[in-house]
Write a protein that holds these residues in place. Structure first.
Motif, PDB file in Angstrom:
ATOM      1  N   SER A 256       0.816  -1.222   0.000  1.00  0.00           N
ATOM      2  CA  SER A 256       0.000   0.000   0.000  1.00  0.00           C
ATOM      3  C   SER A 256       0.847   1.269   0.000  1.00  0.00           C
ATOM      4  CB  SER A 256      -0.946   0.009   1.203  1.00  0.00           C
ATOM      5  OG  SER A 256      -0.256   0.324   2.397  1.00  0.00           O
ATOM      6  N   LYS A 257       2.084   1.165   0.395  1.00  0.00           N
ATOM      7  CA  LYS A 257       2.959   2.332   0.465  1.00  0.00           C
ATOM      8  C   LYS A 257       3.712   2.597  -0.838  1.00  0.00           C
ATOM      9  CE  LYS A 257       3.459   2.119   5.452  1.00  0.00           C
ATOM     10  NZ  LYS A 257       2.236   2.794   5.644  1.00  0.00           N
ATOM     11  N   LEU A 258       3.475   1.769  -1.865  1.00  0.00           N
ATOM     12  CA  LEU A 258       4.105   2.050  -3.154  1.00  0.00           C
ATOM     13  C   LEU A 258       3.520   3.361  -3.681  1.00  0.00           C
ATOM     14  CD1 LEU A 258       4.097  -1.527  -4.708  1.00  0.00           C
ATOM     15  CD2 LEU A 258       6.099  -0.213  -3.953  1.00  0.00           C
ATOM     16  N   PRO A 259       4.323   4.393  -3.855  1.00  0.00           N
ATOM     17  CA  PRO A 259       3.807   5.745  -4.096  1.00  0.00           C
ATOM     18  C   PRO A 259       3.090   5.958  -5.427  1.00  0.00           C
ATOM     19  CG  PRO A 259       6.187   5.715  -4.333  1.00  0.00           C
ATOM     20  CD  PRO A 259       5.786   4.366  -3.812  1.00  0.00           C
ATOM     21  N   LYS A 260       3.321   5.131  -6.428  1.00  0.00           N
ATOM     22  CA  LYS A 260       2.732   5.340  -7.749  1.00  0.00           C
ATOM     23  C   LYS A 260       1.757   4.237  -8.157  1.00  0.00           C
ATOM     24  CE  LYS A 260       6.632   8.011  -9.395  1.00  0.00           C
ATOM     25  NZ  LYS A 260       6.052   9.323  -9.490  1.00  0.00           N
ATOM     26  N   LEU A 261       1.486   3.283  -7.271  1.00  0.00           N
ATOM     27  CA  LEU A 261       0.651   2.136  -7.614  1.00  0.00           C
ATOM     28  C   LEU A 261      -0.782   2.570  -7.913  1.00  0.00           C
ATOM     29  CD1 LEU A 261       0.838  -0.971  -7.864  1.00  0.00           C
ATOM     30  CD2 LEU A 261      -0.071  -1.087  -5.539  1.00  0.00           C
ATOM     31  N   GLU A 262      -1.241   2.281  -9.146  1.00  0.00           N
ATOM     32  CA  GLU A 262      -2.583   2.647  -9.587  1.00  0.00           C
ATOM     33  C   GLU A 262      -3.480   1.433  -9.815  1.00  0.00           C
ATOM     34  OE1 GLU A 262      -2.196   5.043 -13.099  1.00  0.00           O
ATOM     35  OE2 GLU A 262      -1.167   6.655 -12.032  1.00  0.00           O
ATOM     36  N   VAL A 263      -2.882   0.290 -10.145  1.00  0.00           N
ATOM     37  CA  VAL A 263      -3.640  -0.926 -10.444  1.00  0.00           C
ATOM     38  C   VAL A 263      -3.072  -2.065  -9.616  1.00  0.00           C
ATOM     39  CG1 VAL A 263      -4.259  -2.591 -12.236  1.00  0.00           C
ATOM     40  CG2 VAL A 263      -4.128  -0.155 -12.798  1.00  0.00           C
ATOM     41  N   LEU A 264      -3.948  -2.743  -8.882  1.00  0.00           N
ATOM     42  CA  LEU A 264      -3.541  -3.881  -8.058  1.00  0.00           C
ATOM     43  C   LEU A 264      -4.508  -5.024  -8.306  1.00  0.00           C
ATOM     44  CD1 LEU A 264      -1.739  -5.090  -5.853  1.00  0.00           C
ATOM     45  CD2 LEU A 264      -3.229  -3.992  -4.162  1.00  0.00           C
ATOM     46  N   GLN A 265      -3.948  -6.170  -8.688  1.00  0.00           N
ATOM     47  CA  GLN A 265      -4.785  -7.335  -8.977  1.00  0.00           C
ATOM     48  C   GLN A 265      -4.271  -8.533  -8.187  1.00  0.00           C
ATOM     49  OE1 GLN A 265      -6.111  -7.626 -13.243  1.00  0.00           O
ATOM     50  NE2 GLN A 265      -4.333  -6.300 -13.528  1.00  0.00           N
ATOM     51  N   PHE A 266      -5.146  -9.104  -7.381  1.00  0.00           N
ATOM     52  CA  PHE A 266      -4.864 -10.339  -6.659  1.00  0.00           C
ATOM     53  C   PHE A 266      -5.705 -11.426  -7.303  1.00  0.00           C
ATOM     54  CE2 PHE A 266      -4.470  -7.376  -2.840  1.00  0.00           C
ATOM     55  CZ  PHE A 266      -3.092  -7.323  -2.909  1.00  0.00           C
ATOM     56  N   LYS A 267      -5.066 -12.364  -7.977  1.00  0.00           N
ATOM     57  CA  LYS A 267      -5.789 -13.444  -8.645  1.00  0.00           C
ATOM     58  C   LYS A 267      -5.343 -14.771  -8.053  1.00  0.00           C
ATOM     59  CE  LYS A 267      -6.106 -11.032 -13.055  1.00  0.00           C
ATOM     60  NZ  LYS A 267      -5.839 -11.143 -14.497  1.00  0.00           N
ATOM     61  N   ALA A 268      -6.312 -15.558  -7.585  1.00  0.00           N
ATOM     62  CA  ALA A 268      -6.018 -16.859  -6.995  1.00  0.00           C
ATOM     63  C   ALA A 268      -4.863 -16.741  -6.013  1.00  0.00           C
ATOM     64  CB  ALA A 268      -5.714 -17.896  -8.077  1.00  0.00           C
ATOM     65  N   LEU A 269      -4.889 -15.684  -5.265  1.00  0.00           N
ATOM     66  CA  LEU A 269      -3.823 -15.388  -4.312  1.00  0.00           C
ATOM     67  C   LEU A 269      -4.249 -15.898  -2.947  1.00  0.00           C
ATOM     68  CD1 LEU A 269      -1.162 -13.689  -3.826  1.00  0.00           C
ATOM     69  CD2 LEU A 269      -2.674 -11.847  -3.166  1.00  0.00           C
ATOM     70  N   GLN A 270      -3.389 -16.636  -2.294  1.00  0.00           N
ATOM     71  CA  GLN A 270      -3.693 -17.109  -0.952  1.00  0.00           C
ATOM     72  C   GLN A 270      -3.131 -16.106   0.040  1.00  0.00           C
ATOM     73  OE1 GLN A 270      -5.528 -19.932  -0.135  1.00  0.00           O
ATOM     74  NE2 GLN A 270      -5.530 -18.968   1.851  1.00  0.00           N
ATOM     75  N   LEU A 271      -4.006 -15.412   0.701  1.00  0.00           N
ATOM     76  CA  LEU A 271      -3.610 -14.474   1.740  1.00  0.00           C
ATOM     77  C   LEU A 271      -3.826 -15.153   3.082  1.00  0.00           C
ATOM     78  CD1 LEU A 271      -5.345 -11.411   0.159  1.00  0.00           C
ATOM     79  CD2 LEU A 271      -2.898 -11.660   0.459  1.00  0.00           C
ATOM     80  N   PHE A 272      -2.872 -15.023   3.963  1.00  0.00           N
ATOM     81  CA  PHE A 272      -3.019 -15.654   5.258  1.00  0.00           C
ATOM     82  C   PHE A 272      -2.455 -14.747   6.332  1.00  0.00           C
ATOM     83  CE2 PHE A 272       0.860 -17.061   3.293  1.00  0.00           C
ATOM     84  CZ  PHE A 272       1.805 -17.054   4.301  1.00  0.00           C
ATOM     85  N   GLY A 273      -2.926 -14.982   7.551  1.00  0.00           N
ATOM     86  CA  GLY A 273      -2.557 -14.115   8.655  1.00  0.00           C
ATOM     87  C   GLY A 273      -1.362 -14.607   9.431  1.00  0.00           C
ATOM     88  N   ASP A 274      -0.901 -13.744  10.327  1.00  0.00           N
ATOM     89  CA  ASP A 274       0.189 -14.121  11.203  1.00  0.00           C
ATOM     90  C   ASP A 274      -0.273 -15.198  12.177  1.00  0.00           C
ATOM     91  OD1 ASP A 274       1.907 -12.200  10.056  1.00  0.00           O
ATOM     92  OD2 ASP A 274       1.023 -10.642  11.302  1.00  0.00           O
ATOM     93  N   LYS A 275      -1.571 -15.208  12.445  1.00  0.00           N
ATOM     94  CA  LYS A 275      -2.169 -16.216  13.318  1.00  0.00           C
ATOM     95  C   LYS A 275      -2.975 -17.179  12.454  1.00  0.00           C
ATOM     96  CE  LYS A 275      -2.745 -12.692  16.824  1.00  0.00           C
ATOM     97  NZ  LYS A 275      -3.692 -11.769  17.396  1.00  0.00           N
ATOM     98  N   VAL A 276      -3.031 -18.419  12.859  1.00  0.00           N
ATOM     99  CA  VAL A 276      -3.775 -19.426  12.108  1.00  0.00           C
ATOM    100  C   VAL A 276      -5.248 -19.027  12.027  1.00  0.00           C
ATOM    101  CG1 VAL A 276      -4.509 -21.830  12.084  1.00  0.00           C
ATOM    102  CG2 VAL A 276      -2.190 -21.258  12.766  1.00  0.00           C
ATOM    103  N   GLY A 277      -5.811 -19.072  10.835  1.00  0.00           N
ATOM    104  CA  GLY A 277      -7.225 -18.763  10.637  1.00  0.00           C
ATOM    105  C   GLY A 277      -7.551 -17.290  10.482  1.00  0.00           C
ATOM    106  N   GLU A 278      -6.548 -16.420  10.531  1.00  0.00           N
ATOM    107  CA  GLU A 278      -6.789 -14.982  10.389  1.00  0.00           C
ATOM    108  C   GLU A 278      -7.241 -14.677   8.964  1.00  0.00           C
ATOM    109  OE1 GLU A 278      -4.460 -10.763  11.130  1.00  0.00           O
ATOM    110  OE2 GLU A 278      -3.394 -12.638  11.350  1.00  0.00           O
ATOM    111  N   THR A 279      -8.385 -14.011   8.835  1.00  0.00           N
ATOM    112  CA  THR A 279      -8.955 -13.760   7.509  1.00  0.00           C
ATOM    113  C   THR A 279      -9.382 -12.309   7.337  1.00  0.00           C
ATOM    114  OG1 THR A 279     -11.124 -14.411   8.303  1.00  0.00           O
ATOM    115  CG2 THR A 279      -9.784 -16.126   7.256  1.00  0.00           C
ATOM    116  N   VAL A 280      -8.828 -11.414   8.110  1.00  0.00           N
ATOM    117  CA  VAL A 280      -9.223 -10.008   8.062  1.00  0.00           C
ATOM    118  C   VAL A 280      -8.142  -9.188   7.362  1.00  0.00           C
ATOM    119  CG1 VAL A 280      -9.780  -7.962   9.427  1.00  0.00           C
ATOM    120  CG2 VAL A 280     -10.504 -10.207  10.207  1.00  0.00           C
TER     121      VAL A 280
END
Length: 173
Positions: free
Chosen positions: A86-110
């Protein structure tokens, strides 16, 4: 690895996930491409496996500051690392496709986006997996014009802060 092509503006890295397990540094050396504006990392798993150790994790601190468009497909990221993106100063387009996001804690989904998180982002695509709760204010995405959410079957709601956005023109579900 990229030191000989410093002036490249667009880069696609594609392949099967197991090709990057032994040499993940090719996902982490983008900082050596100071003029890079578009980066796509497209990885796929031939066997459809979803095990963490088989999916490379790009080092988010290695993205160059001139990056305007970032697409990540088939990789893993910690929710907390999205703050660095989010701190990339010029980022205009962001696409997450079939991306597995996971938390520092097991089961974190926020995914909790800080205020003024994506200061220039105009387009956001989130496709598939991992997102159940998304917390953001209109200040988190001050320039956001379009959001596409695909196949996020567990997402409970779109951030309420989007209702106050003066720039948001379209949300596609």
């Amino acid at each position: 690895m990229f030191e000989g092509i410093k002036k490249v503006k667009k880069l696609w890295i594609c392949g099967r996930t197991n090709h990057f397990n032994d040499a993940p540094k090719c996902l982490d050396n983008h900082i050596y491409l100071p003029e890079l504006e578009v980066l796509k990392i497209l990885l796929y798993d031939h066997f459809g496996s979803d095990f963490l150790h088989q999916h490379p994790v790009p080092c988010v601190g290695s993205f160059p500051s001139y990056l305007k468009k970032l697409t990540l497909q088939g990789t893993h990221l910690l929710w907390s690392k999205l703050t660095i993106i989010s701190k990339l100063p010029k980022l205009e387009v962001l696409q997450f496709k079939a991306l597995q996001l996971f938390g520092d804690k097991v089961g974190e989904t926020v995914w909790e986006v800080s205020e003024m998180g994506f200061s220039k982002l105009k387009f956001l695509l989130i496709e598939k997996k991992g997102l159940k709760n998304w917390k953001a204010t209109d200040d988190s995405f001050p320039c956001l014009e379009r959001v596409i959410i695909k196949n996020c079957h567990f997402l409970q709601e779109i951030p309420k802060g989007f209702a106050d956005s003066m720039r948001l023109k379209r949300i596609e579900l």
